[in-house]
Design an enzyme around this catalytic site. Structure first.
Site, mmCIF file in Angstrom:
data_model
loop_
_atom_site.group_PDB
_atom_site.id
_atom_site.type_symbol
_atom_site.label_atom_id
_atom_site.label_comp_id
_atom_site.label_asym_id
_atom_site.label_seq_id
_atom_site.Cartn_x
_atom_site.Cartn_y
_atom_site.Cartn_z
ATOM 1 C CE1 TYR A 141 -3.090 10.931 -13.733
ATOM 2 C CE2 TYR A 141 -2.807 11.569 -11.448
ATOM 3 C CZ TYR A 141 -2.485 10.756 -12.504
ATOM 4 O OH TYR A 141 -1.562 9.756 -12.336
ATOM 5 C CE LYS A 191 -3.695 3.317 -28.090
ATOM 6 N NZ LYS A 191 -2.783 2.236 -28.501
ATOM 7 C CG ASP A 223 0.580 1.296 -28.150
ATOM 8 O OD1 ASP A 223 0.996 2.353 -28.684
ATOM 9 O OD2 ASP A 223 -0.238 0.542 -28.705
ATOM 10 C CG ASP A 247 1.221 8.291 -12.905
ATOM 11 O OD1 ASP A 247 2.139 8.529 -12.100
ATOM 12 O OD2 ASP A 247 0.314 7.452 -12.696
ATOM 13 C CG ASP A 251 5.919 4.688 -11.531
ATOM 14 O OD1 ASP A 251 6.130 5.890 -11.257
ATOM 15 O OD2 ASP A 251 5.371 3.891 -10.744
HETATM 16 C C1 IPM Z 1 3.182 10.621 -9.165
HETATM 17 C C2 IPM Z 1 2.254 9.813 -8.309
HETATM 18 C C3 IPM Z 1 0.948 10.585 -8.144
HETATM 19 C C4 IPM Z 1 0.355 10.770 -9.511
HETATM 20 C C5 IPM Z 1 -0.062 9.910 -7.198
HETATM 21 C C6 IPM Z 1 0.503 9.676 -5.824
HETATM 22 C C7 IPM Z 1 -1.345 10.711 -7.124
HETATM 23 O O1 IPM Z 1 2.069 8.556 -8.837
HETATM 24 O O2 IPM Z 1 3.511 11.765 -8.786
HETATM 25 O O3 IPM Z 1 3.602 10.124 -10.205
HETATM 26 O O4 IPM Z 1 -0.275 9.862 -10.062
HETATM 27 O O5 IPM Z 1 0.515 11.868 -10.064
HETATM 28 MG MG MG Z 2 3.272 8.141 -10.547
#
Ligand code: IPM
Ligand code: MG
Length: 365
Positions: A141, A191, A223, A247, A251
């Site tokens: 990032y 990894k 993975d 990240d 999700d």
């Molecule tokens: C999160 C989001 C952010 C990230 C994006 C919107 C930049 O996906 O907070 O997980 O990748 O950190």
């Molecule tokens: Mg995210």
């Protein structure tokens, strides 16, 4: 107590859900006799539109002066031009950097009531209660260079993954401390079979582990971790990992929570000498432009982020609980936003969900 809270509603559904989190905070203030002062500032696409900068200096001043920061979401198709110099997401990264919040804490404790909103078999969901700690200020990032250029084969692009020892050690320590206060199990995700940064990460995790003999450590490749999160989610306690892996895995983990609309997060900095720790609180979901302003978004992730704000930045544990209990009560009473409802179940909007939670906070008096 008197506290100042910076509000960054952002884009898309951000303002919809932040409004409801403020109602919950106001209800807490009323019930417990606190005064919360809010300052609203621009971040992301709305800031770009108004000032030409996704993280304007005025916003930086506002957040640095506040006791804590509550954020909605940023981004949307309007600002998606890949050639643009500034983007809403850059504003978010600059905000995290300016606040120095390197430890992103994402708890996943599926609410029993919405357990059937997950696609997983019910027996796999028994006892799921994990926390992902994502390193937030390093890795891909922020690594330089990160650019597009023209090389011998035509267009090319580069991103850089870099981690220093202090960056890795401080996030690992957050993980170990948290594991120590919970089930004493830490999973370090990397990894290491491919990446140098991961090999350093694993080496340091093994070294730091020596200071925490009471914590059981496992190292898992990212993975495989993605697979185990679905196969045996209840086996995890604290997962600690670098920025990009965290990240992606969070999700995935949100599927366990029934909906992205249920996942809060806290991003914390170092403890200062005065005992102050900067904190940024935001739902993990995005700005969902397709439903923005339509009173459809689930505000619970942001309302629960406000609870984390009370707990971690203001030290108000009973008040944080009051919000979490109110959410439980309202869900138990059958309130469902569209993301949580089963086919045929009645659905309520963002505002109604927020009002019911605020009411429940005040009624519990
Ligand atoms: C999160 C989001 C952010 C990230 C994006 C919107 C930049 O996906 O907070 O997980 O990748 O950190
Ligand atoms: Mg995210």
């Amino acid at each position: 107590m008197k506290a100042s809270i910076a509000l960054l509603p952002g884009d898309g559904i951000g303002p919809d859900v932040v409004t409801q989190a403020v109602s919950a905070l106001d209800a807490v203030a009323l019930r417990f006799g606190h005064t919360f002062e809010y300052r609203t500032a621009l971040l992301g696409g709305c800031a770009l539109d108004e000032t030409g900068n996704s993280f304007p200096p005025e916003t930086e001043r506002t957040v640095l002066a506040a006791d804590a920061v509550l954020l909605g979401a940023v981004g949307g198709p309007k600002w998606d031009d890949p050639k643009a110099v500034d983007r809403p997401e850059r504003g978010l990264l600059a905000l995290r950097k300016a606040l120095g919040v390197f430890a992103n804490i994402r708890p996943v404790k599926p609410h029993p009531i919405v357990r059937d909103a997950t696609p997983l078999k019910p027996h796999l969901m028994e006892g799921v209660d994990l926390i992902v700690i994502r390193e937030l200020l390093g890795g891909l990032y922020f690594g330089q260079p990160s650019e597009r250029r023209v090389g011998q084969a035509g267009r090319e692009a580069v991103d850089t993954m870099v981690y220093t020892e202090p960056e890795i050690v401080r996030i690992l320590r957050v993980g170990f401390e948290l594991a120590r206060s919970r089930k004493k199990r830490l999973t370090s995700v990397d990894k290491a079979n491919i990446l140098s940064t991961s090999r350093l990460w694993r080496e340091l995790a093994t070294e730091v582990a020596a200071d925490y003999p009471d914590v059981t450590v496992e190292h898992i490749l990212v993975d495989a971790a993605a697979m185990y999160l679905i196969q045996r989610p209840a086996s995890f306690d604290v997962i600690v990992t670098e920025n990009m892996f965290g990240d992606i895995l969070t999700d995935e983990a949100s599927v366990l929570a029934g909906s992205m609309g249920m996942m809060p997060s806290a991003s914390l900095g170092d403890l200062s000498e005065g005992g102050f720790r900067r904190g940024l609180y935001e739902p993990i979901h995005g700005s969902a432009p397709d439903i923005a302003g339509q009173n459809k978004a689930n505000p619970i992730a942001t309302i629960q982020s406000a609870a984390l704000l009370l707990r971690y930045s203001l030290g108000l544990e009973a008040e944080a609980r009051a919000i979490e209990d109110a959410v439980d009560e309202v869900l138990a009473a059958g309130a469902r936003t569209a993301d949580l409802a089963k086919p045929g179940e009645p659905v309520i909007g963002t505002d109604a969900m927020g009002e019911r939670i605020a009411d429940a906070i005040i009624r519990a008096r």
